[in-house]
Design a protein around this motif. Structure first.
Motif, PDB file in Angstrom:
ATOM      1  N   GLY A 104      71.378 -12.494  10.057  1.00 17.88           N
ATOM      2  CA  GLY A 104      72.511 -12.737  10.958  1.00 17.88           C
ATOM      3  C   GLY A 104      72.162 -13.623  12.135  1.00 17.88           C
ATOM      4  N   PHE A 105      70.974 -14.256  12.075  1.00 18.96           N
ATOM      5  CA  PHE A 105      70.579 -15.171  13.152  1.00 18.96           C
ATOM      6  C   PHE A 105      70.431 -16.579  12.570  1.00 18.96           C
ATOM      7  N   GLY A 106      69.791 -17.464  13.331  1.00 16.75           N
ATOM      8  CA  GLY A 106      69.599 -18.816  12.825  1.00 16.75           C
ATOM      9  C   GLY A 106      70.896 -19.607  12.791  1.00 16.75           C
ATOM     10  N   ALA A 107      71.859 -19.199  13.635  1.00 19.73           N
ATOM     11  CA  ALA A 107      73.125 -19.923  13.698  1.00 19.73           C
ATOM     12  C   ALA A 107      73.096 -20.946  14.835  1.00 19.73           C
ATOM     13  N   GLY A 108      71.923 -21.104  15.430  1.00 17.90           N
ATOM     14  CA  GLY A 108      71.809 -22.068  16.528  1.00 17.90           C
ATOM     15  C   GLY A 108      72.499 -21.592  17.796  1.00 17.90           C
ATOM     16  N   MET A 109      72.469 -20.284  18.023  1.00 26.52           N
ATOM     17  CA  MET A 109      73.124 -19.718  19.198  1.00 26.52           C
ATOM     18  C   MET A 109      72.134 -19.047  20.147  1.00 26.52           C
ATOM     19  N   GLY A 110      70.868 -18.980  19.778  1.00 18.91           N
ATOM     20  CA  GLY A 110      69.884 -18.227  20.569  1.00 18.91           C
ATOM     21  C   GLY A 110      69.737 -18.727  21.994  1.00 18.91           C
ATOM     22  N   LEU A 111      69.209 -19.945  22.137  1.00 16.15           N
ATOM     23  CA  LEU A 111      69.031 -20.491  23.489  1.00 16.15           C
ATOM     24  C   LEU A 111      70.374 -20.681  24.210  1.00 16.15           C
ATOM     25  N   PRO A 112      71.429 -21.201  23.517  1.00 20.04           N
ATOM     26  CA  PRO A 112      72.718 -21.296  24.212  1.00 20.04           C
ATOM     27  C   PRO A 112      73.230 -19.938  24.720  1.00 20.04           C
ATOM     28  N   ASN A 113      72.982 -18.881  23.941  1.00 20.97           N
ATOM     29  CA  ASN A 113      73.390 -17.542  24.402  1.00 20.97           C
ATOM     30  C   ASN A 113      72.609 -17.118  25.636  1.00 20.97           C
TER      31      ASN A 113
ATOM     32  N   PHE B  33      77.694 -12.732  11.573  1.00 21.04           N
ATOM     33  CA  PHE B  33      76.708 -13.492  12.349  1.00 21.04           C
ATOM     34  C   PHE B  33      76.401 -12.767  13.651  1.00 21.04           C
ATOM     35  N   MET B  34      75.224 -12.189  13.751  1.00 20.74           N
ATOM     36  CA  MET B  34      74.909 -11.401  14.930  1.00 20.74           C
ATOM     37  C   MET B  34      74.849 -12.268  16.192  1.00 20.74           C
ATOM     38  N   SER B  35      74.388 -13.517  16.051  1.00 20.95           N
ATOM     39  CA  SER B  35      74.351 -14.408  17.221  1.00 20.95           C
ATOM     40  C   SER B  35      75.757 -14.689  17.738  1.00 20.95           C
ATOM     41  N   ASP B  36      76.723 -14.777  16.837  1.00 17.56           N
ATOM     42  CA  ASP B  36      78.109 -14.975  17.262  1.00 17.56           C
ATOM     43  C   ASP B  36      78.641 -13.731  17.956  1.00 17.56           C
ATOM     44  N   VAL B  37      78.254 -12.578  17.443  1.00 15.89           N
ATOM     45  CA  VAL B  37      78.665 -11.327  18.086  1.00 15.89           C
ATOM     46  C   VAL B  37      78.118 -11.299  19.518  1.00 15.89           C
ATOM     47  N   LEU B  38      76.844 -11.658  19.648  1.00 20.26           N
ATOM     48  CA  LEU B  38      76.226 -11.660  20.977  1.00 20.26           C
ATOM     49  C   LEU B  38      76.873 -12.707  21.886  1.00 20.26           C
ATOM     50  N   ALA B  39      77.341 -13.805  21.301  1.00 16.75           N
ATOM     51  CA  ALA B  39      77.907 -14.888  22.108  1.00 16.75           C
ATOM     52  C   ALA B  39      79.308 -14.575  22.616  1.00 16.75           C
ATOM     53  N   PHE B  40      80.122 -13.955  21.781  1.00 17.90           N
ATOM     54  CA  PHE B  40      81.547 -13.894  22.112  1.00 17.90           C
ATOM     55  C   PHE B  40      82.077 -12.515  22.480  1.00 17.90           C
ATOM     56  N   VAL B  41      81.291 -11.492  22.238  1.00 14.00           N
ATOM     57  CA  VAL B  41      81.805 -10.147  22.497  1.00 14.00           C
ATOM     58  C   VAL B  41      81.729  -9.807  23.976  1.00 14.00           C
ATOM     59  N   LYS B  42      82.798  -9.228  24.496  1.00 16.12           N
ATOM     60  CA  LYS B  42      82.782  -8.803  25.900  1.00 16.12           C
ATOM     61  C   LYS B  42      82.668  -7.278  25.984  1.00 16.12           C
ATOM     62  N   ASN B  43      83.768  -6.597  25.747  1.00 10.78           N
ATOM     63  CA  ASN B  43      83.650  -5.139  25.826  1.00 10.78           C
ATOM     64  C   ASN B  43      84.175  -4.473  24.563  1.00 10.78           C
ATOM     65  N   GLN B  44      84.057  -5.184  23.463  1.00  6.89           N
ATOM     66  CA  GLN B  44      84.461  -4.594  22.202  1.00  6.89           C
ATOM     67  C   GLN B  44      83.464  -3.499  21.835  1.00  6.89           C
ATOM     68  N   ALA B  45      83.964  -2.343  21.515  1.00  4.99           N
ATOM     69  CA  ALA B  45      83.061  -1.221  21.267  1.00  4.99           C
ATOM     70  C   ALA B  45      82.915  -0.930  19.787  1.00  4.99           C
ATOM     71  N   LEU B  46      83.611  -1.714  18.963  1.00  7.62           N
ATOM     72  CA  LEU B  46      83.565  -1.485  17.522  1.00  7.62           C
ATOM     73  C   LEU B  46      83.178  -2.774  16.810  1.00  7.62           C
ATOM     74  N   LEU B  47      82.176  -2.699  15.965  1.00 12.68           N
ATOM     75  CA  LEU B  47      81.740  -3.873  15.197  1.00 12.68           C
ATOM     76  C   LEU B  47      82.014  -3.640  13.723  1.00 12.68           C
ATOM     77  N   LEU B  48      82.772  -4.559  13.114  1.00 17.04           N
ATOM     78  CA  LEU B  48      82.948  -4.532  11.656  1.00 17.04           C
ATOM     79  C   LEU B  48      82.074  -5.631  11.087  1.00 17.04           C
ATOM     80  N   THR B  49      81.276  -5.310  10.084  1.00 23.24           N
ATOM     81  CA  THR B  49      80.389  -6.318   9.516  1.00 23.24           C
ATOM     82  C   THR B  49      80.096  -6.039   8.046  1.00 23.24           C
ATOM     83  N   GLY B  50      79.770  -7.110   7.337  1.00 22.22           N
ATOM     84  CA  GLY B  50      79.356  -6.965   5.937  1.00 22.22           C
ATOM     85  C   GLY B  50      77.861  -7.159   5.815  1.00 22.22           C
ATOM     86  N   LEU B  51      77.211  -7.347   6.954  1.00 21.90           N
ATOM     87  CA  LEU B  51      75.766  -7.550   6.963  1.00 21.90           C
ATOM     88  C   LEU B  51      75.084  -6.189   7.087  1.00 21.90           C
TER      89      LEU B  51
END
Lengths: 141, 118
Positions: A104-113, B33-51
């Motif tokens: 779930g990583f390697g999306a190129g978001m690490g440093l930007p995050n 995409f966990m990096s996307d979750v980390l990037a865009f989530v604010k106070n969502q307390a529930l995560l749905l994922t297929g990973l």
């Protein structure tokens, strides 16, 4: 409050287990009673940094300094260094391999995050020597 | 929305945290995409994922989430469930696909609260 200094070694190699240092730091920040938003931002920066250290540099070390008004996190590795920092800072750019992507990583978001969630961020890097990413997170008074 | 309502709407099975289904969440996010979750989530307390891997739990933990739901009938291994238990995160699995699971929750009133929403 006196400055609190914490050091967390980051084991390399095992990406599945990466994140342990960030979890420990988060627990400590909670015990110190810091605001939830500050803890969350610091935890995300550290976690992304930790994942980077495991993916790209076979581990490293994170030093955390907590003051009354700020947290400084210094993430240091002795990996290959970053050839083009501006490129690495672009969202979507990644050199991570298949294993990182499967997790779930390697999306190129690490440093930007890390930049997104910190108040200040700096990267010192030298090819063949390693990289140090330092972030500052302000604690609202 | 309570986790017990979410369980009912998604026809989900609880893998850990049956006693915590009275917990309330006000928004959710769905991503593999966990990096996307980390990037865009604010106070969502529930995560749905297929990973399915431990980093899903660690990501949820960093964001102080209360519940992870694995979609598409995916069942995580015991070590992943134990990691979530250690971090006090309820774990469920549901047979729905991501699109349908998110749609059902959204149409029942659970919003996304992403950047740009108010």
């Amino acid at each position: 409050m006196e400055t609190i200094k914490l050091v967390y070694p980051v084991e390399g190699g095992d990406l599945i287990e990466a994140g342990e240092a960030s979890s420990k730091m988060k627990l400590t920040l909670k015990k110190l009673g810091l605001p939830q938003d500050v803890i969350r931002r610091a935890s995300i920066c550290m976690y992304e940094g930790e994942i980077n250290m495991v993916i790209h540099a076979d581990g490293g070390q994170a030093e955390v300094e907590v003051d009354t008004d700020q947290i400084i996190i210094r993430m240091q590795d002795t990996g290959p260094g970053i050839p083009d920092v501006a490129q690495a800072m672009q969202e979507g750019f990644s050199t991570a391999g298949q294993t990182a992507r499967e997790l779930g990583f390697g999306a190129g978001m690490g440093l930007p995050n890390i930049k997104r969630y910190s108040d200040e961020m700096s990267i010192e890097t030298e090819l063949g020597k390693g990289t140090t990413v330092t972030v500052r997170i302000k604690i609202p008074q | 929305m309570r986790l017990s309502d979410i369980k009912r709407i998604l026809n989900a099975e609880v893998l850990w945290g049956e006693e915590h289904l009275d917990r309330e969440v006000i928004s959710a996010c769905g991503s593999d995409f966990m990096s996307d979750v980390l990037a865009f989530v604010k106070n969502q307390a529930l995560l749905l994922t297929g990973l399915v891997n431990p980093q899903v739990v660690r990501t949820a933990d960093m964001l102080e989430m209360k519940c992870i739901i694995f979609v598409r009938g995916k069942v995580p291994g015991q070590s992943i469930v134990d990691l979530a238990k250690e971090r006090d995160i309820v774990v469920m699995t549901c047979p729905k696909r991501m699109y349908e699971a998110c749609g059902l929750l959204y149409s029942n009133g659970l919003r996304g609260n992403c950047d740009g929403d108010d």
